[in-house]
Design a protein around this motif. Structure first.
Motif, PDB file in Angstrom:
ATOM      1  N   ASP A 100      57.527 -43.641  -0.380  1.00  0.00           N
ATOM      2  CA  ASP A 100      56.568 -43.645   0.787  1.00  0.00           C
ATOM      3  C   ASP A 100      55.289 -43.122   0.505  1.00  0.00           C
ATOM      4  OD1 ASP A 100      56.474 -40.947   0.865  1.00  0.00           O
ATOM      5  OD2 ASP A 100      58.169 -40.784   2.534  1.00  0.00           O
ATOM      6  N   GLU A 101      54.544 -43.213   1.769  1.00  0.00           N
ATOM      7  CA  GLU A 101      52.930 -42.673   1.538  1.00  0.00           C
ATOM      8  C   GLU A 101      52.925 -41.193   0.926  1.00  0.00           C
ATOM      9  OE1 GLU A 101      54.656 -41.358   5.355  1.00  0.00           O
ATOM     10  OE2 GLU A 101      54.618 -43.402   4.515  1.00  0.00           O
ATOM     11  N   ARG A 102      53.942 -40.429   1.038  1.00  0.00           N
ATOM     12  CA  ARG A 102      53.588 -39.156   0.569  1.00  0.00           C
ATOM     13  C   ARG A 102      54.209 -39.218  -1.001  1.00  0.00           C
ATOM     14  NH1 ARG A 102      57.863 -36.187   3.971  1.00  0.00           N
ATOM     15  NH2 ARG A 102      58.812 -38.142   3.579  1.00  0.00           N
ATOM     16  N   GLY A 103      54.780 -40.166  -1.665  1.00  0.00           N
ATOM     17  CA  GLY A 103      55.306 -40.022  -2.831  1.00  0.00           C
ATOM     18  C   GLY A 103      56.805 -39.694  -3.018  1.00  0.00           C
ATOM     19  N   ALA A 104      57.479 -39.748  -1.691  1.00  0.00           N
ATOM     20  CA  ALA A 104      58.889 -39.331  -1.742  1.00  0.00           C
ATOM     21  C   ALA A 104      59.986 -40.387  -1.482  1.00  0.00           C
ATOM     22  CB  ALA A 104      58.993 -38.195  -0.728  1.00  0.00           C
ATOM     23  N   TYR A 105      61.104 -40.232  -1.589  1.00  0.00           N
ATOM     24  CA  TYR A 105      62.140 -41.250  -1.324  1.00  0.00           C
ATOM     25  C   TYR A 105      62.892 -40.563   0.100  1.00  0.00           C
ATOM     26  CZ  TYR A 105      62.380 -43.406  -5.815  1.00  0.00           C
ATOM     27  OH  TYR A 105      62.185 -44.181  -6.964  1.00  0.00           O
ATOM     28  N   PRO A 106      62.984 -41.526   1.050  1.00  0.00           N
ATOM     29  CA  PRO A 106      63.526 -40.974   2.460  1.00  0.00           C
ATOM     30  C   PRO A 106      64.785 -40.480   2.273  1.00  0.00           C
ATOM     31  CG  PRO A 106      63.231 -43.405   2.628  1.00  0.00           C
ATOM     32  CD  PRO A 106      62.702 -42.997   1.262  1.00  0.00           C
TER      33      PRO A 106
END
Length: 126
Positions: A118-124
Motif C-alpha cells: 500500500d502507500e505506506r509500503g505495507a501489506y494490509p
C-alpha cells in the motif's frame, strides 16, 4: 504434506507483481500455516521503501547484491547471497537492488497471497 515447485503456474495463485518486484507466493494463509512463503525478485536499480506494519518479515537472499537501510537509524547493511535479515520490530526500511536480488520471504501472520504494497509500503491485514 504439501509439495510445491517455485514457478509452478498450475496453482490458482500466480506471481504477483509491483513496481520493480515480482513475487511467487508458494505458501499462503489458506494453506493453514502460521506463516507464508514468497520467492521474490527485486529488479536491479530498484529501491523499495517498505514498512510492514502488520507483519514480521524474514528475508533470506538466494542471489544478487544490494543493501537494506534502516529508516530510523540510517544504518546500512550489505545484502548478498547467503544473507538473512529479519524485520523483527516492524522496521521501516529501504531495499536497494544493485543487481537483481532473489530472496525467500517469510511473513507472519501469513499473507492471503495476492497482496501488493500500500502507500505506506505495507501489506494490509485481511
Amino acid at each position: 504434506m504439501i509439495i510445491r515447485q517455485h514457478g509452478d503456474r498450475s496453482r490458482s495463485l500466480e506471481t504477483v507483481n509491483g513496481p520493480g518486484w515480482e513475487s511467487d507466493r508458494i505458501l499462503v494463509r489458506s494453506d493453514g500455516f502460521p506463516y507464508s512463503i514468497h520467492i521474490t525478485t527485486v529488479t536491479a536499480g530498484t529501491s523499495l521503501e517498505l514498512h510492514y506494519q502488520n507483519h514480521i518479515e524474514a528475508v533470506y537472499c538466494i542471489s544478487g547484491h544490494g543493501q537494506v537501510q534502516e529508516a530510523d537509524s540510517g544504518a546500512q547493511h550489505v545484502i548478498t547471497a547467503g544473507t538473512l535479515y529479519v524485520l523483527n520490530d516492524h522496521d521501516r526500511h529501504t531495499l536497494y537492488a544493485h543487481t537483481d536480488i532473489q530472496g525467500v520471504c517469510i511473513f507472519t501472520p501469513p499473507t492471503a497471497g495476492d497482496e501488493v504494497h500500500d502507500e505506506r509500503g505495507a501489506y494490509p491485514i485481511r
